[in-house]
Design a protein around this motif. Structure first.
Motif, PDB file in Angstrom:
ATOM      1  N   LEU A  27       0.838  -1.208   0.000  1.00  0.00           N
ATOM      2  CA  LEU A  27       0.000   0.000   0.000  1.00  0.00           C
ATOM      3  C   LEU A  27       0.870   1.253   0.000  1.00  0.00           C
ATOM      4  O   LEU A  27       0.561   2.241  -0.694  1.00  0.00           O
ATOM      5  CB  LEU A  27      -0.920  -0.010   1.220  1.00  0.00           C
ATOM      6  N   LYS A  28       1.963   1.228   0.742  1.00  0.00           N
ATOM      7  CA  LYS A  28       2.883   2.370   0.756  1.00  0.00           C
ATOM      8  C   LYS A  28       3.506   2.567  -0.620  1.00  0.00           C
ATOM      9  O   LYS A  28       3.706   3.701  -1.067  1.00  0.00           O
ATOM     10  CB  LYS A  28       3.964   2.156   1.815  1.00  0.00           C
ATOM     11  N   LYS A  29       3.812   1.470  -1.311  1.00  0.00           N
ATOM     12  CA  LYS A  29       4.333   1.576  -2.677  1.00  0.00           C
ATOM     13  C   LYS A  29       3.301   2.228  -3.592  1.00  0.00           C
ATOM     14  O   LYS A  29       3.631   3.058  -4.438  1.00  0.00           O
ATOM     15  CB  LYS A  29       4.691   0.183  -3.214  1.00  0.00           C
ATOM     16  N   PHE A  30       2.052   1.836  -3.404  1.00  0.00           N
ATOM     17  CA  PHE A  30       0.965   2.403  -4.212  1.00  0.00           C
ATOM     18  C   PHE A  30       0.863   3.912  -4.002  1.00  0.00           C
ATOM     19  O   PHE A  30       0.691   4.685  -4.950  1.00  0.00           O
ATOM     20  CB  PHE A  30      -0.358   1.721  -3.846  1.00  0.00           C
ATOM     21  N   ASN A  31       0.976   4.346  -2.733  1.00  0.00           N
ATOM     22  CA  ASN A  31       0.894   5.770  -2.426  1.00  0.00           C
ATOM     23  C   ASN A  31       2.055   6.550  -3.028  1.00  0.00           C
ATOM     24  O   ASN A  31       1.918   7.740  -3.344  1.00  0.00           O
ATOM     25  CB  ASN A  31       0.841   5.986  -0.911  1.00  0.00           C
ATOM     26  N   ARG A  32       3.204   5.883  -3.171  1.00  0.00           N
ATOM     27  CA  ARG A  32       4.377   6.535  -3.780  1.00  0.00           C
ATOM     28  C   ARG A  32       4.382   6.378  -5.301  1.00  0.00           C
ATOM     29  O   ARG A  32       5.341   6.741  -5.956  1.00  0.00           O
ATOM     30  CB  ARG A  32       5.654   5.941  -3.196  1.00  0.00           C
ATOM     31  N   LYS A  33       3.307   5.784  -5.836  1.00  0.00           N
ATOM     32  CA  LYS A  33       3.170   5.542  -7.280  1.00  0.00           C
ATOM     33  C   LYS A  33       4.283   4.645  -7.811  1.00  0.00           C
ATOM     34  O   LYS A  33       4.779   4.809  -8.925  1.00  0.00           O
ATOM     35  CB  LYS A  33       3.146   6.868  -8.044  1.00  0.00           C
ATOM     36  N   GLU A  34       4.658   3.679  -6.985  1.00  0.00           N
ATOM     37  CA  GLU A  34       5.641   2.681  -7.383  1.00  0.00           C
ATOM     38  C   GLU A  34       4.916   1.393  -7.758  1.00  0.00           C
ATOM     39  O   GLU A  34       3.771   1.170  -7.344  1.00  0.00           O
ATOM     40  CB  GLU A  34       6.618   2.412  -6.237  1.00  0.00           C
ATOM     41  N   PRO A  35       5.556   0.511  -8.557  1.00  0.00           N
ATOM     42  CA  PRO A  35       4.928  -0.778  -8.877  1.00  0.00           C
ATOM     43  C   PRO A  35       4.617  -1.554  -7.599  1.00  0.00           C
ATOM     44  O   PRO A  35       5.458  -1.667  -6.702  1.00  0.00           O
ATOM     45  CB  PRO A  35       5.996  -1.490  -9.709  1.00  0.00           C
ATOM     46  N   CYS A  36       3.417  -2.051  -7.495  1.00  0.00           N
ATOM     47  CA  CYS A  36       3.015  -2.761  -6.281  1.00  0.00           C
ATOM     48  C   CYS A  36       2.110  -3.928  -6.631  1.00  0.00           C
ATOM     49  O   CYS A  36       1.518  -3.969  -7.713  1.00  0.00           O
ATOM     50  CB  CYS A  36       2.310  -1.823  -5.308  1.00  0.00           C
ATOM     51  N   TRP A  37       2.031  -4.848  -5.692  1.00  0.00           N
ATOM     52  CA  TRP A  37       1.226  -6.048  -5.871  1.00  0.00           C
ATOM     53  C   TRP A  37       1.564  -6.742  -7.192  1.00  0.00           C
ATOM     54  O   TRP A  37       0.688  -7.192  -7.933  1.00  0.00           O
ATOM     55  CB  TRP A  37      -0.267  -5.742  -5.792  1.00  0.00           C
ATOM     56  N   VAL A  38       2.857  -6.759  -7.482  1.00  0.00           N
ATOM     57  CA  VAL A  38       3.315  -7.422  -8.700  1.00  0.00           C
ATOM     58  C   VAL A  38       3.805  -8.804  -8.316  1.00  0.00           C
ATOM     59  O   VAL A  38       4.731  -8.945  -7.521  1.00  0.00           O
ATOM     60  CB  VAL A  38       4.451  -6.634  -9.378  1.00  0.00           C
ATOM     61  N   LYS A  39       3.191  -9.814  -8.875  1.00  0.00           N
ATOM     62  CA  LYS A  39       3.590 -11.181  -8.576  1.00  0.00           C
ATOM     63  C   LYS A  39       4.914 -11.498  -9.262  1.00  0.00           C
ATOM     64  O   LYS A  39       5.105 -11.199 -10.437  1.00  0.00           O
ATOM     65  CB  LYS A  39       2.523 -12.176  -9.039  1.00  0.00           C
ATOM     66  N   VAL A  40       5.832 -12.104  -8.517  1.00  0.00           N
ATOM     67  CA  VAL A  40       7.113 -12.494  -9.079  1.00  0.00           C
ATOM     68  C   VAL A  40       6.958 -13.873  -9.693  1.00  0.00           C
ATOM     69  O   VAL A  40       6.627 -14.840  -9.017  1.00  0.00           O
ATOM     70  CB  VAL A  40       8.210 -12.518  -7.988  1.00  0.00           C
ATOM     71  N   VAL A  41       7.188 -13.967 -10.970  1.00  0.00           N
ATOM     72  CA  VAL A  41       7.058 -15.241 -11.676  1.00  0.00           C
ATOM     73  C   VAL A  41       8.436 -15.867 -11.790  1.00  0.00           C
ATOM     74  O   VAL A  41       9.346 -15.304 -12.391  1.00  0.00           O
ATOM     75  CB  VAL A  41       6.457 -15.033 -13.079  1.00  0.00           C
ATOM     76  N   THR A  42       8.592 -17.021 -11.199  1.00  0.00           N
ATOM     77  CA  THR A  42       9.867 -17.723 -11.237  1.00  0.00           C
ATOM     78  C   THR A  42       9.894 -18.662 -12.439  1.00  0.00           C
ATOM     79  O   THR A  42       9.002 -19.471 -12.625  1.00  0.00           O
ATOM     80  CB  THR A  42      10.073 -18.543  -9.941  1.00  0.00           C
ATOM     81  N   LYS A  43      10.929 -18.527 -13.221  1.00  0.00           N
ATOM     82  CA  LYS A  43      11.066 -19.391 -14.382  1.00  0.00           C
ATOM     83  C   LYS A  43      11.554 -20.759 -13.929  1.00  0.00           C
ATOM     84  O   LYS A  43      12.581 -20.893 -13.279  1.00  0.00           O
ATOM     85  CB  LYS A  43      12.060 -18.794 -15.390  1.00  0.00           C
ATOM     86  N   ILE A  44      10.790 -21.764 -14.248  1.00  0.00           N
ATOM     87  CA  ILE A  44      11.152 -23.128 -13.882  1.00  0.00           C
ATOM     88  C   ILE A  44      11.718 -23.827 -15.114  1.00  0.00           C
ATOM     89  O   ILE A  44      11.039 -23.959 -16.127  1.00  0.00           O
ATOM     90  CB  ILE A  44       9.940 -23.898 -13.344  1.00  0.00           C
ATOM     91  N   THR A  45      12.958 -24.233 -15.012  1.00  0.00           N
ATOM     92  CA  THR A  45      13.605 -24.899 -16.128  1.00  0.00           C
ATOM     93  C   THR A  45      13.578 -26.405 -15.903  1.00  0.00           C
ATOM     94  O   THR A  45      14.048 -26.900 -14.885  1.00  0.00           O
ATOM     95  CB  THR A  45      15.064 -24.427 -16.273  1.00  0.00           C
ATOM     96  N   ILE A  46      13.014 -27.118 -16.831  1.00  0.00           N
ATOM     97  CA  ILE A  46      12.961 -28.569 -16.748  1.00  0.00           C
ATOM     98  C   ILE A  46      14.257 -29.121 -17.312  1.00  0.00           C
ATOM     99  O   ILE A  46      14.609 -28.877 -18.472  1.00  0.00           O
ATOM    100  CB  ILE A  46      11.759 -29.130 -17.532  1.00  0.00           C
ATOM    101  N   ILE A  47      14.998 -29.858 -16.497  1.00  0.00           N
ATOM    102  CA  ILE A  47      16.294 -30.376 -16.922  1.00  0.00           C
ATOM    103  C   ILE A  47      16.214 -31.861 -17.247  1.00  0.00           C
ATOM    104  O   ILE A  47      16.923 -32.346 -18.129  1.00  0.00           O
ATOM    105  CB  ILE A  47      17.346 -30.128 -15.813  1.00  0.00           C
ATOM    106  N   LEU A  48      15.343 -32.591 -16.558  1.00  0.00           N
ATOM    107  CA  LEU A  48      15.259 -34.037 -16.728  1.00  0.00           C
ATOM    108  C   LEU A  48      13.869 -34.466 -17.164  1.00  0.00           C
ATOM    109  O   LEU A  48      12.873 -33.875 -16.759  1.00  0.00           O
ATOM    110  CB  LEU A  48      15.615 -34.749 -15.412  1.00  0.00           C
TER     111      LEU A  48
END
Length: 204
Positions: A58-79
């Motif tokens: 919420l503080k990020k939102f008030n500062r007009k910064e990116p907020c509530w952004v989900k971090v998507v982790t790239k999953i690499t299939i090796i096997l």
């Protein structure tokens, strides 16, 4: 039910009637659209489990910064598991066979299994038994690849990096014999997926 008309003066001072045609139910819906997110926000702020996180965003939102952004982790299939519908055994032990589908070194390859290294190693005798009883499941000579088996240097010690080696088993194209040689677990060599290398580990 409709609202009463409001009377207000115009620029010339004359009174003019403005009619509101919004129905009460529509007003309730409009108010709910506005109030629902606010109620949800307050409820989340009061939640002891996520309140702190919500406040930070919420503080990020008030500062007009990116907020509530989900971090998507790239999953690499090796096997990729092979023979998933079969029970692969060598005497009283069951095994899994995987094929490499992403270039990787030994450390990245074995850590991608997601299991403690202590559960991935096998004895040299188990490797020999597997090669004899499951010869057709080894990486064949046509792919120019090999099959990997994890061993301990000293079986009485923990499966630490300095106590592990990887046996690289290849099938001789002339007499179809299995030739094995050890490589250190900590090895920067990258094994190419294009050669269809395989990994054999004990079934958990």
């Amino acid at each position: 039910m409709k609202f009463k008309a409001l009377v207000y003066p115009n620029e010339r001072g004359d009174k003019k009637e403005r009619k509101l045609t919004m129905e009460l139910n529509m007003l309730r819906k409009a108010l709910w659209v506005f109030l629902k997110p606010l109620i949800t926000l307050i409820t989340n702020l009061l939640n002891p489990e996520i309140g702190e996180e919500v406040l930070v965003e919420l503080k990020k939102f008030n500062r007009k910064e990116p907020c509530w952004v989900k971090v998507v982790t790239k999953i690499t299939i090796i096997l990729r598991q092979l023979y998933a519908d079969e029970v692969i055994t060598a005497f009283d032990k069951e095994f899994w066979v995987f094929e490499i589908v992403e270039d990787a070194n030994f450390s990245r390859l074995l850590n991608s299994v997601g299991v403690d290294l202590e559960r991935l190693w096998m004895t040299e005798q188990q490797r020999e038994d597997f090669c004899v009883m499951n010869f057709g499941k080894l990486c064949g000579p046509r792919s120019a690849g090999a099959t990997f088996f994890l061993h301990k240097k000293d079986e009485s010690k923990p499966a630490t990096q300095d106590n592990l080696v990887v046996a690289v088993a290849t099938v001789d194209s002339y007499d179809m014999e299995v030739l094995s040689y050890p490589r250190p677990y900590v090895d920067n060599n990258v094994w190419l997926a294009a050669r269809q290398y395989r990994l054999v580990i004990p079934k958990q």
